[in-house]
Write a protein that holds these residues in place. Structure first.
Motif, short mmCIF file in Angstrom:
data_model
loop_
_atom_site.label_atom_id
_atom_site.label_comp_id
_atom_site.label_asym_id
_atom_site.label_seq_id
_atom_site.Cartn_x
_atom_site.Cartn_y
_atom_site.Cartn_z
N MET A 40 0.98 -1.21 -0.12
CA MET A 40 -0.11 -0.01 0.04
C MET A 40 0.74 1.18 -0.02
O MET A 40 2.07 1.25 0.36
N LEU A 41 0.25 2.33 -0.29
CA LEU A 41 0.96 3.66 -0.31
C LEU A 41 1.13 4.11 1.11
O LEU A 41 0.34 4.21 1.95
N SER A 42 2.60 4.54 1.29
CA SER A 42 2.78 5.13 2.64
C SER A 42 2.09 6.61 2.64
O SER A 42 2.03 7.20 1.70
N SER A 43 2.22 7.06 4.09
CA SER A 43 1.61 8.28 4.12
C SER A 43 2.59 9.42 3.87
O SER A 43 2.05 10.44 3.28
N ASN A 44 3.84 9.24 3.64
CA ASN A 44 4.66 10.09 3.10
C ASN A 44 4.61 10.22 1.84
O ASN A 44 4.86 11.16 1.24
N ASP A 45 4.66 8.96 1.05
CA ASP A 45 4.40 9.24 -0.40
C ASP A 45 3.31 9.73 -0.92
O ASP A 45 3.23 10.79 -1.76
N ALA A 46 2.12 9.56 -0.08
CA ALA A 46 0.89 10.14 -0.36
C ALA A 46 0.86 11.64 -0.43
O ALA A 46 0.48 12.57 -1.18
N ALA A 47 1.71 12.23 0.76
CA ALA A 47 1.58 13.80 0.76
C ALA A 47 2.59 14.21 -0.11
O ALA A 47 1.97 15.37 -0.74
N ILE A 88 3.11 13.28 -3.40
CA ILE A 88 2.03 13.14 -4.47
C ILE A 88 1.21 14.24 -4.50
O ILE A 88 0.95 15.12 -5.55
N ALA A 89 0.39 14.42 -3.25
CA ALA A 89 -0.51 15.55 -3.08
C ALA A 89 0.00 16.88 -3.43
O ALA A 89 -0.75 17.81 -4.04
N ASP A 90 1.04 16.96 -2.70
CA ASP A 90 1.70 18.28 -2.63
C ASP A 90 2.04 18.89 -3.79
O ASP A 90 1.99 20.26 -4.20
N HIS A 91 2.13 17.92 -5.14
CA HIS A 91 2.56 18.41 -6.36
C HIS A 91 1.54 18.35 -7.47
O HIS A 91 1.85 18.73 -8.74
N ALA A 92 0.44 17.66 -7.11
CA ALA A 92 -0.64 17.34 -8.19
C ALA A 92 -1.04 18.71 -8.70
O ALA A 92 -1.29 18.64 -9.97
N PHE A 93 -1.39 19.88 -7.95
CA PHE A 93 -1.76 21.07 -8.67
C PHE A 93 -1.01 21.60 -9.68
O PHE A 93 -1.21 21.81 -10.59
N ASP A 94 0.47 21.71 -9.16
CA ASP A 94 1.48 22.17 -10.25
C ASP A 94 1.57 21.27 -11.58
O ASP A 94 1.73 21.79 -12.43
N ALA A 95 1.50 19.86 -11.28
CA ALA A 95 1.80 19.07 -12.27
C ALA A 95 0.50 19.24 -13.29
O ALA A 95 0.62 19.20 -14.24
N VAL A 108 -5.17 9.34 -4.44
CA VAL A 108 -4.24 10.94 -4.01
C VAL A 108 -4.35 11.55 -5.21
O VAL A 108 -4.48 12.80 -5.04
N ASP A 109 -4.00 11.16 -6.41
CA ASP A 109 -3.82 11.92 -7.69
C ASP A 109 -4.25 11.13 -8.85
O ASP A 109 -3.26 10.04 -9.10
N GLY A 110 -5.13 11.33 -9.61
CA GLY A 110 -5.57 10.40 -10.57
C GLY A 110 -4.41 10.58 -11.72
O GLY A 110 -4.19 9.37 -12.54
N SER A 111 -3.80 11.56 -12.13
CA SER A 111 -2.71 11.45 -13.13
C SER A 111 -1.67 10.62 -12.70
O SER A 111 -1.14 9.88 -13.56
N MET A 112 -1.12 10.82 -11.48
CA MET A 112 -0.07 10.11 -11.10
C MET A 112 -0.50 8.32 -11.16
O MET A 112 0.33 7.69 -11.63
N GLY A 113 -1.75 7.94 -10.71
CA GLY A 113 -2.07 6.71 -10.56
C GLY A 113 -2.39 6.02 -12.03
O GLY A 113 -1.93 5.04 -12.34
N TRP A 114 -2.74 7.03 -12.83
CA TRP A 114 -3.12 6.51 -14.27
C TRP A 114 -1.52 6.51 -14.97
O TRP A 114 -1.48 5.13 -15.52
N THR A 115 -0.72 7.23 -14.67
CA THR A 115 0.63 7.15 -15.41
C THR A 115 1.41 5.96 -14.94
O THR A 115 2.04 4.97 -15.59
N VAL A 116 1.11 5.53 -13.53
CA VAL A 116 2.02 4.41 -13.04
C VAL A 116 1.32 3.07 -13.46
O VAL A 116 2.00 2.26 -13.74
N THR A 117 -0.12 2.95 -13.55
CA THR A 117 -0.72 1.80 -14.01
C THR A 117 -0.46 1.47 -15.44
O THR A 117 -0.11 0.47 -15.56
N LEU A 118 -0.58 2.79 -16.36
CA LEU A 118 -0.35 2.35 -17.82
C LEU A 118 1.29 1.87 -18.13
O LEU A 118 1.54 1.04 -18.71
N CYS A 119 2.00 2.76 -17.53
CA CYS A 119 3.50 2.22 -17.64
C CYS A 119 3.95 1.01 -17.26
O CYS A 119 4.91 0.34 -17.58
N ALA A 120 3.38 0.83 -15.88
CA ALA A 120 3.75 -0.51 -15.26
C ALA A 120 3.06 -1.66 -16.02
O ALA A 120 3.71 -2.67 -16.19
N GLY A 121 1.86 -1.30 -16.51
CA GLY A 121 1.18 -2.34 -17.34
C GLY A 121 2.06 -2.80 -18.61
O GLY A 121 2.03 -3.79 -18.97
#
Length: 372
Positions: free
Chosen positions: A1-8, A10-17, A65-78
């Motif tokens: 599962m995603l750690s709280s530090n990693d989630a933070a 990701i969330a901190d940079h979601a708007f700028d991304a 936490v962030d749709g763009s991050m999740g989608w990129t990880v999923t598609l590229c890991a796939g």
């Protein structure tokens, strides 16, 4: 599962991304440092080969936490999962690439012409999520020889998957969707480049080059469960943000202007959305865990089991659609502001759920015929 530090992080940079149209450098570094793009590749060639249920739960937690991050990880890991179907020498070479990332498209919008011991590739493909960080690209192409289509046993044009290094690819920056902006899912072109036949592969458990259970899992079921977890993760995020929005609003039609969240119909909509999502989620993972256990013990996934997995994935997607669409009207104009978190999640959700595989009728036993 995603750690709280990693989630933070990701969330901190979601708007700028989202604003910049590509993942923040800190988000990219996290993806590489955690090895998320290797998690479905064979262990024997440099991947982690994690159990599929573990991977799907991680992908869902990132999308929460962030749709763009999740989608990129999923598609590229796939795309990294395709390493199980490549010649081991080539797979090992690809996985040895620093910061390896595979991006690509499933639509057969190019051609591969037989030439000597390989193929001459020409084509333009859309929607390569993660394109700016890709070290390799995958795609499907129609096979030809002497300018004529090669046909399969049914007389249909033969289509084969390929993987090529990014050096052979030109990125065509035309990703302009309202959501998933930070996935940078641009088009890409290969213009008359030659590759050895080893760069072609078939995504078929019977043709897998690695014998782990991951590579005995049917591709269509694999695609459904990973995409559904992303869409549902975004829906969960939206419901949480919607409740926050509703909590700040007043019922202008109530005699005392009571908080909107205390209106019985609104509270019922919130509780109903959460309950429906949680119920389908529980059944989805129960089925995925049971199916995976069978594969891990050496059994093949039957057509019936694959269909049930697909149906549950689509049930989860459709429950997510109902939850998001039911709650959005209660969120007010703040939810229509492009710079609000709830609007970003709404945009990401409605972009991800437009994937060709996720047509609403798919849970009825039919499947989409449009290329992925």
């Amino acid at each position: 599962m995603l750690s709280s530090n990693d989630a933070a992080l990701i969330a901190d940079h979601a708007f700028d991304a989202d604003l910049e149209g590509w993942l923040h450098p800190a988000q990219q570094a996290l993806i590489i440092d955690r090895g998320w793009l290797r998690m479905l590749a064979p262990r024997a060639v440099g991947g982690f080969e994690l159990p599929l249920p573990e991977v799907v739960r991680l992908e869902e937690s990132i999308a929460r936490v962030d749709g763009s991050m999740g989608w990129t990880v999923t598609l590229c890991a796939g795309a990294g999962w395709f390493g199980g179907f490549l010649a081991p020498r080539l797979a090992r070479e690809i996985l040895a690439t620093p910061k390896v990332c595979l991006a690509g498209s499933g639509a057969p919008t190019g051609y591969a012409d037989r030439e000597g011991e390989g193929w001459r590739i020409d084509g333009l493909w859309d929607y390569a999520s993660g394109a700016p960080m890709a070290t390799h690209f995958t795609f499907n192409a129609m096979l030809r020889e002497n300018g004529q289509p090669l046909l399969d046993a049914a007389g249909e044009p033969r289509i084969q998957a390929f993987v090529v290094p990014a050096a052979l690819v030109e990125i065509v920056p035309r990703w302009r969707s309202i959501g998933l902006r930070a996935t940078a899912s641009h088009a890409y072109r290969v213009s008359g480049k030659w590759v050895h036949a080893d760069h072609g592969f078939e995504i078929d458990p019977a043709r897998a080059c690695s014998d782990g259970p991951l590579y005995r899992f049917p591709f269509l079921a694999f695609a459904f469960v990973t995409l559904a977890a992303n869409v549902a993760g975004m829906a969960h995020h939206f419901v949480a943000l919607a409740e926050e929005c509703i909590g700040h609003r007043r019922n202008r039609f109530g005699g005392q202007g009571e908080p909107l969240i205390e209106v019985p119909a609104v509270r019922a909509a919130l509780d109903g959305a959460r309950s429906a999502l949680a119920g389908v989620r529980e059944r989805f993972y129960a089925r995925l865990d049971a199916t995976w256990a069978q594969v891990a013990e050496g059994a093949a996934v039957s057509e019936e089991d694959a269909a049930q997995m697909q149906a549950l994935a689509m049930e989860w997607v459709n429950a997510s659609r109902r939850a998001v669409d039911a709650l959005y009207p209660y969120c007010g104009l703040y939810a229509a502001r492009e710079d609000s978190p709830v609007n970003r999640v709404w945009r990401d959700f409605h972009t991800a759920s437009q994937h060709a595989l996720l047509l609403p009728f798919a849970c009825s036993g039919q499947t989409a015929t449009e290329p992925l």
